[in-house]
Design a protein around this motif. Structure first.
Motif: not given
Length: 456
Positions: A268-286
């Protein structure tokens, strides 16, 4: 005589606010009560002071002031006062080593009904420091904030972070999970690089120059690497913390600091990972690689947050006020002041850096960064570009007769014939400070952009 003080909306201050109907003895007030109250009496008092020993003169004035207020409290008890409001204070030199402290106070009687909230600020606080408020729309804000770490302590704690480089939902940041208390953060990571007040109940804390942690309602609510409210112009004043700045963090083996990933390998883009109500959004450059045929994604940062406790990252409106800079201009330009202690500034900073060998930085507004050595102000750095979220023309400034956007011709005229001008830098001297004004190109001319004031 009965006074009615209207309650105002106030940002919490470093000064304690005491419930008005709960005195065991009269207290010196930081705010008038938010109710109808009676001024029982107005009185003046004075105390002579002889400077001696190695303590700073300011410290001796503060000590004698407290002794003077002790005398006044005894009078207030006799008058059955519930509080004391300082309405005027003066320290008048009477000789090379002597001075007289004079104060004028009001003895405040009990409220007709229990006080609800806080009223207007008193002219001077309980420490005898001048207080100011400023107007924003239909509200008045006390220009103070709460930063509750020990300011100015020489000891800096650097804890051992071990080899934990993991970041993510349920993992947190290097072993510190979302929801951790502020004290747990301090125990885990040590002394922050920067503390900044986001709002009434939220602080932005940095470790090094790129790790930004939000403490909201006393708990860790958000962690960001990279993106910040501040520009590099401001961040470059902060000391490095190699424990964080050099840390090769990792969200997954594929998504780590500086990693390059073929775009087609990402789900996916943007990249996100979610677990137990917490999310990490990954910042990227293309960008395109291999002769502009293949798209590559470079991992540049992350934001980890609790989905149920979103944090609004916005610039406090009060940060756009420049009254602290106006105060410094008025104080320095009167020619009689040879030094200014940070405590002499009648406003509180929105943020402060970790103390370093060369001093400490205190952010008083979007344009005003004060540098201190010990208790005294050594430099004032003025720049409209400290905040990444604010356009420079929205953060204009004025110091005496100099101001942001001022023409080269006008700036030279204000500086006078003794000023030095070379390579778009204007330098002038006064009895108690030296200033450098930096001009930048604007259309077909040069305009005043920033300023640095060195206080003797």
């Amino acid at each position: 005589m009965t006074h009615t003080k209207l309650a105002t909306l106030l940002i919490p201050t470093l000064l304690s606010t005491v419930a008005f109907n709960a005195y065991s003895s009269p207290e010196v007030l930081n705010h008038y009560p938010a109710c109808d109250y009676e001024v029982l009496n107005t009185t003046k008092a004075s105390q002579r002071l002889k400077y001696q020993g190695s303590d700073s003169r300011q410290a001796q004035v503060d000590k004698e002031f407290q002794e003077l207020m002790g005398r006044i409290k005894k009078e207030a008890i006799a008058a059955n006062a519930q509080g004391i409001a300082i309405t005027d204070k003066e320290v008048e030199p009477t000789g090379p080593d002597n001075a007289t402290i004079r104060v004028e106070v009001e003895f405040i009687g009990a409220c007709d009904a229990p006080a609800d909230g806080t009223g207007e600020i008193t002219p001077y606080n309980a420490r005898g420091k001048r207080q100011h408020s400023f107007s924003m729309g239909s509200y008045s804000f006390d220009y103070s904030i709460t930063l509750d770490l020990n300011q100015g302590k020489a000891q800096i704690v650097e804890t051992d972070l071990g080899d934990n480089v993991k970041v993510g939902p349920e993992i947190g940041l290097y072993g510190l999970k979302l929801g951790a208390s502020k004290q747990q953060m301090l125990d885990k990571f040590g002394t922050p690089t920067l503390e900044f007040a986001l709002s009434e109940d939220a602080q932005l804390i940095s470790y090094g120059r790129d790790h930004w942690l939000v403490i909201k309602s006393g708990k860790l609510a958000r962690v960001t690497y990279g993106k910040s409210l501040f520009s590099r112009t401001f961040i470059n004043y902060l000391p490095f913390d190699e424990r964080f700045d050099d840390r090769q963090w990792q969200i997954t083996p594929q998504l780590s600091k500086g990693a390059k990933v073929a775009a087609e390998k990402l789900d996916e883009s943007p990249v996100t990972l979610t677990k137990q109500g917490e999310t990490v959004h990954v910042h990227t450059d293309r960008y395109l690689a291999n002769n502009q045929k293949n798209e590559v994604v470079k991992v540049t940062g992350f934001t980890l947050e609790d989905d149920s406790e979103p944090v609004t990252m916005s610039v406090p409106a009060a940060l756009m006020n420049n009254k602290a800079l106006s105060f410094l201009a008025d104080t320095l330009n009167n020619g009689n002041v040879q030094s200014i202690a940070l405590d002499d500034v009648p406003f509180s900073s929105f943020g402060r850096s970790q103390p370093v060998r060369r001093g400490q930085y205190h952010l008083f507004s979007a344009t005003t960064l004060i540098e201190t050595v010990g208790k005294n102000i050594s430099k004032v750095h003025v720049n409209p570009g400290y905040l990444a979220a604010v356009e420079p023309d929205e953060a204009d400034w004025q110091f005496g007769d100099f101001y942001f956007g001022q023409s080269e011709e006008d700036a030279l005229a204000v500086a006078g014939d003794t000023a030095f001008y070379f390579d778009n830098m204007l330098e002038y001297e006064r009895d108690n400070y030296t200033a450098k004004i930096y001009l930048e190109p604007h259309e077909d001319s040069y305009r005043v952009h920033s300023m640095e004031i060195s206080v003797y």
